[in-house]
Design a protein around this motif. Structure first.
Motif, PDB file in Angstrom:
ATOM      1  N   ALA A   1      36.064  22.591  40.117  1.00  0.00           N
ATOM      2  CA  ALA A   1      35.681  20.851  40.604  1.00  0.00           C
ATOM      3  C   ALA A   1      34.035  20.278  40.168  1.00  0.00           C
ATOM      4  N   GLY A   2      33.041  21.835  40.871  1.00  0.00           N
ATOM      5  CA  GLY A   2      31.770  21.698  40.139  1.00  0.00           C
ATOM      6  C   GLY A   2      31.330  21.595  38.431  1.00  0.00           C
ATOM      7  N   TYR A   3      32.517  22.927  37.523  1.00  0.00           N
ATOM      8  CA  TYR A   3      32.276  22.909  36.706  1.00  0.00           C
ATOM      9  C   TYR A   3      32.556  21.348  36.318  1.00  0.00           C
ATOM     10  N   GLY A   4      33.403  20.522  36.821  1.00  0.00           N
ATOM     11  CA  GLY A   4      33.853  19.297  35.837  1.00  0.00           C
ATOM     12  C   GLY A   4      34.232  18.972  34.527  1.00  0.00           C
ATOM     13  N   ASP A   5      33.398  18.644  33.816  1.00  0.00           N
ATOM     14  CA  ASP A   5      34.884  18.700  32.726  1.00  0.00           C
ATOM     15  C   ASP A   5      34.733  19.447  31.628  1.00  0.00           C
ATOM     16  N   ALA A   6      33.450  20.629  31.838  1.00  0.00           N
ATOM     17  CA  ALA A   6      33.646  22.381  31.132  1.00  0.00           C
ATOM     18  C   ALA A   6      34.664  22.679  31.610  1.00  0.00           C
ATOM     19  N   LYS A   7      35.247  23.200  30.685  1.00  0.00           N
ATOM     20  CA  LYS A   7      36.842  23.558  31.441  1.00  0.00           C
ATOM     21  C   LYS A   7      36.647  25.271  31.329  1.00  0.00           C
ATOM     22  N   VAL A   8      35.853  26.300  31.813  1.00  0.00           N
ATOM     23  CA  VAL A   8      35.517  27.050  31.813  1.00  0.00           C
ATOM     24  C   VAL A   8      36.279  28.068  32.378  1.00  0.00           C
ATOM     25  N   ILE A   9      36.192  27.612  33.384  1.00  0.00           N
ATOM     26  CA  ILE A   9      37.402  28.518  34.714  1.00  0.00           C
ATOM     27  C   ILE A   9      38.381  28.725  34.114  1.00  0.00           C
ATOM     28  N   ASP A  10      39.537  29.500  33.405  1.00  0.00           N
ATOM     29  CA  ASP A  10      41.001  28.969  32.684  1.00  0.00           C
ATOM     30  C   ASP A  10      41.919  29.863  33.931  1.00  0.00           C
ATOM     31  N   ASP A  11      42.453  28.776  34.638  1.00  0.00           N
ATOM     32  CA  ASP A  11      43.450  29.660  35.780  1.00  0.00           C
ATOM     33  C   ASP A  11      44.633  30.336  34.876  1.00  0.00           C
ATOM     34  N   THR A  12      44.847  29.977  33.697  1.00  0.00           N
ATOM     35  CA  THR A  12      45.777  30.535  32.739  1.00  0.00           C
ATOM     36  C   THR A  12      45.863  31.671  32.422  1.00  0.00           C
ATOM     37  N   LEU A  13      44.972  31.851  32.392  1.00  0.00           N
ATOM     38  CA  LEU A  13      44.909  32.885  32.135  1.00  0.00           C
ATOM     39  C   LEU A  13      44.496  34.308  33.048  1.00  0.00           C
ATOM     40  N   LYS A  14      45.814  35.357  32.014  1.00  0.00           N
ATOM     41  CA  LYS A  14      45.567  36.521  33.263  1.00  0.00           C
ATOM     42  C   LYS A  14      46.045  37.628  32.321  1.00  0.00           C
ATOM     43  N   LEU A  15      46.051  38.753  33.293  1.00  0.00           N
ATOM     44  CA  LEU A  15      45.348  39.858  32.946  1.00  0.00           C
ATOM     45  C   LEU A  15      46.974  41.270  32.994  1.00  0.00           C
ATOM     46  N   ASN A  16      46.948  42.022  32.037  1.00  0.00           N
ATOM     47  CA  ASN A  16      48.536  42.753  32.383  1.00  0.00           C
ATOM     48  C   ASN A  16      47.780  44.166  33.074  1.00  0.00           C
ATOM     49  N   ASP A  17      46.754  43.976  33.495  1.00  0.00           N
ATOM     50  CA  ASP A  17      46.165  45.566  33.484  1.00  0.00           C
ATOM     51  C   ASP A  17      45.156  45.235  34.727  1.00  0.00           C
ATOM     52  N   THR A  18      44.657  45.100  35.407  1.00  0.00           N
ATOM     53  CA  THR A  18      43.476  43.926  36.363  1.00  0.00           C
ATOM     54  C   THR A  18      42.655  45.251  36.728  1.00  0.00           C
ATOM     55  N   ARG A  19      42.363  46.549  36.322  1.00  0.00           N
ATOM     56  CA  ARG A  19      41.860  47.735  37.126  1.00  0.00           C
ATOM     57  C   ARG A  19      39.976  47.111  36.409  1.00  0.00           C
ATOM     58  N   MET A  20      40.186  46.794  34.966  1.00  0.00           N
ATOM     59  CA  MET A  20      38.749  45.975  34.455  1.00  0.00           C
ATOM     60  C   MET A  20      37.676  45.423  35.143  1.00  0.00           C
ATOM     61  N   ILE A  21      38.162  44.583  36.255  1.00  0.00           N
ATOM     62  CA  ILE A  21      37.813  44.011  36.494  1.00  0.00           C
ATOM     63  C   ILE A  21      37.661  43.809  38.070  1.00  0.00           C
ATOM     64  N   GLU A  22      38.345  44.947  38.393  1.00  0.00           N
ATOM     65  CA  GLU A  22      38.818  45.669  40.169  1.00  0.00           C
ATOM     66  C   GLU A  22      37.131  45.971  40.044  1.00  0.00           C
ATOM     67  N   PHE A  23      36.070  45.310  40.801  1.00  0.00           N
ATOM     68  CA  PHE A  23      34.630  45.352  41.650  1.00  0.00           C
ATOM     69  C   PHE A  23      34.922  46.229  42.880  1.00  0.00           C
ATOM     70  N   ILE A  24      34.548  47.149  42.939  1.00  0.00           N
ATOM     71  CA  ILE A  24      33.723  48.278  44.261  1.00  0.00           C
ATOM     72  C   ILE A  24      33.030  48.178  44.743  1.00  0.00           C
ATOM     73  N   ASP A  25      32.531  47.038  45.849  1.00  0.00           N
ATOM     74  CA  ASP A  25      30.816  47.280  45.996  1.00  0.00           C
ATOM     75  C   ASP A  25      30.431  48.317  46.733  1.00  0.00           C
ATOM     76  N   GLU A  26      30.120  49.559  45.686  1.00  0.00           N
ATOM     77  CA  GLU A  26      29.277  50.777  45.994  1.00  0.00           C
ATOM     78  C   GLU A  26      28.060  50.380  46.299  1.00  0.00           C
ATOM     79  N   PHE A  27      27.306  49.493  46.419  1.00  0.00           N
ATOM     80  CA  PHE A  27      26.062  49.952  46.966  1.00  0.00           C
ATOM     81  C   PHE A  27      26.266  49.066  48.014  1.00  0.00           C
ATOM     82  N   ARG A  28      27.155  48.427  48.684  1.00  0.00           N
ATOM     83  CA  ARG A  28      27.481  47.063  50.046  1.00  0.00           C
ATOM     84  C   ARG A  28      26.510  46.506  49.932  1.00  0.00           C
ATOM     85  N   ASP A  29      26.362  45.656  48.419  1.00  0.00           N
ATOM     86  CA  ASP A  29      25.503  44.788  49.092  1.00  0.00           C
ATOM     87  C   ASP A  29      25.871  42.998  48.809  1.00  0.00           C
TER      88      ASP A  29
END
Lengths: 159, 422
Positions: free
Chosen positions: B258-286
């Protein structure tokens, strides 16, 4: 035209030809399908590989990651499309063990921009492991060793 | 082409930049002298790249190749990669280990601190020839830079009167280095890319968080960095460096859309077969999935998800620069974390699903400048008031901070206003 009987070496060589043709024809969705599911694809810079450093430029661990790269490239990345042209040479099956064929080849890629100008993009070699499940050669592992480790701006399509 | 002395800065609030400074060879030449050889500390390399006596790397300060090495007493030295005799390139590999540096041409030999220690046939041979008695090796050392290190990061300056490094960095940047480099680093490798754009476009890009959640659709879609997330920003006292951070998962995807409005930047039809590339772990605990530091005039330190890298901007001409990446992890990373970093590195570098778009923008700017561009760019997001730490990632205020300090070094004065002085 009647089918021509091919030797195993010719069939493996054709896998490499199919590979570069899929990329150069822009049929990028066909690219992952030349790999088995449990595969590895890496592009490594020669500067790193010569010094035994691990860091790849591209690292796909399994066919899902190859498909994801094409999906993201098609649907979420912003880039200027250029036509690729691979030249492939020195294709040789150099070794085999337990049904895994090690294949080595040299390649170069030319890129042509939207105004029709062609430039040499890179040179390098392939270090491949090919298997033949169900009678059809497929990549088990493909390591692209990039001589041109100072990348001309960016790597978009697979090498 | 406009002579640098003729350039007037369009506005005293630095909200306009004349596009002519992006492809003017005379401006470029002045930058090499007044910015990179000015009263600044250039980022050279990490100490982890030269752990042992005799280790060296070749880096660039502006367009000048500079050798950084470690001497037998552990001290770090930097000098131009050019023999003092005939100007020959002295060191011919990107990195290595040597006892001393010997020129191939006449075998003049320098120690690891850059002092001339050997001149073949200095006294001639068989009573004939040789250098004159007035020749003193002490007068013919390599052109050295001032060197200082902080927290394992090596900096160099051409100016003997440069302010102390700790003061130049200022507290937020020292804190960043303490956090990110405060444990032994393992260099995983290097990347290099030649971007057909002006180096200042890239520095601006690093200071500009407004673009980050818009241009980079991949990281916006997967919530690594969005313009709607909670974050913060700190700058140094002169507003020439910047730190920015973003808290992972601090926005709601539907609210973000909603915040992005007309700027269609967030695409929730975009899915990954393998999500390991985007799995963030909070190693610095911040909780921060983005923590970036830009250091004037050539350094950038990146923590994006679990990737870690230092970038060096190496200008080649007004129209081109090399971006050099030193990608690292930590000694003792377990195999799972190491593998995670390598897979996440698919997002960055010359083939990175996030970072290649910055190179594309550089080319798109340079491509349409033309021989004598007369237009100005517009820098107003976040307002044109005082240059202070911004309270939102939707800001270009730090970009104005960069230009203000740049104009100060370059002697570009604003039209109709007094020049800014630190």
């Amino acid at each position: 035209m009647a089918a021509v009987e091919l030797t195993l070496t010719e069939r493996i060589t054709n896998l490499l030809y199919d590979y570069v043709e899929a990329i150069d024809d822009g049929r990028l969705e066909a690219w992952p399908e030349l790999f088995v599911d449990d595969c590895v694809y890496k592009i490594v810079s020669r500067e790193n590989s010569d010094r035994g450093r691990d860091l790849p430029l591209v690292y796909c661990d399994g066919i899902g990651m190859l498909r994801d790269r094409i999906n993201v490239f098609r649907n979420a990345l912003i880039y200027s499309y250029r036509f690729d042209r691979h030249l492939l040479s020195n294709v040789r099956v150099v070794d085999q063990a337990n049904g895994v064929y090690r294949v080595r080849a040299h390649f170069s890629v030319f890129k042509t921009d939207p105004e029709g100008q062609t430039e040499v993009f890179c040179a390098g070699r392939y270090d491949d492991r090919v298997v033949i499940p169900n009678g059809t050669p497929r990549f088990k592992e493909k390591i692209v060793i990039l001589d041109t480790f100072n990348v001309p701006n960016m790597i978009q399509t697979p090498l | 082409m406009q002579h640098p002395d003729e350039i007037k800065w369009p506005k005293a609030d630095f909200s306009r930049v004349p596009l002519s400074v992006f492809n003017n060879a005379d401006v470029f030449a002045r930058e090499m002298e007044r910015v990179f050889q000015g009263p600044v500390w250039n980022y050279l390399c990490l100490e982890a790249e030269i752990p042992n006596a005799g280790d060296y790397v070749v880096v660039y300060v502006g367009d000048k190749p500079v050798v950084v090495d470690r001497a037998d007493d552990g001290s770090v030295h930097a000098f131009e990669n050019r023999c003092a005799h005939k100007g020959t390139k002295l060191v011919r590999h990107n990195q290595g280990n040597v006892k001393n540096h010997t020129c191939i041409y006449h075998h003049w030999c320098y120690d690891l601190s850059g002092k001339l220690i050997g001149v073949p046939f200095q006294r001639g041979y068989d009573g004939k020839s040789g250098m004159p008695a007035t020749f003193d090796k002490a007068d013919h050392g390599l052109t050295t830079l001032e060197v200082a290190t902080y927290g394992g990061v090596v900096f160099g300056s051409y100016r003997r009167d440069v302010e102390p490094l700790e003061s130049y960095l200022d507290k937020p940047m020292r804190d960043y280095i303490d956090l990110t480099l405060g444990r032994p680093v393992e260099v995983l490798g290097y990347w290099r890319q030649r971007i057909p754009g002006n180096w200042k476009f890239y520095f601006e890009n690093l200071m500009d968080s407004y673009h980050a959640g818009l241009l980079h659709q991949f990281q916006a879609t997967f919530g690594i960095s969005r313009s709607t997330q909670r974050g913060g920003s700190h700058m140094d006292k002169l507003k020439r460096h910047r730190i920015i951070y973003v808290h992972y998962g601090s926005d709601d995807t539907q609210a973000a859309k909603a915040g992005y409005g007309d700027a269609k930047v967030i695409d929730d039809t975009l899915k990954l077969n393998d999500t390991r590339m985007i799995e963030f772990i909070d190693e610095f605990r911040d909780g921060r999935s983005i923590l970036m530091m830009t250091l004037f005039p050539n350094g950038f330190f990146q923590r994006l998800s679990n990737t870690l890298a230092a970038r060096q901007i190496r200008p080649k001409s007004a129209d081109e620069f090399e971006l050099h990446w030193t990608v690292f992890g930590y000694q003792g990373d377990d195999p799972d974390l190491r593998q995670r970093r390598l897979l996440q590195n698919n997002m960055i570098g010359p083939a990175g699903l996030v970072s290649i778009e910055d190179g594309e923008v550089g080319a798109l700017i340079q491509d349409v400048l033309g021989a004598n561009p007369t237009a100005n760019t517009v820098i107003e997001m976040g307002g044109t008031g005082p240059i202070v730490d911004p309270d939102s990632p939707l800001t270009e205020i730090p970009v104005r901070g960069f230009w203000r300090y740049y104009c100060h070094l370059m002697g570009f004065e604003p039209e109709g206003g007094a020049a800014w002085r630190p």
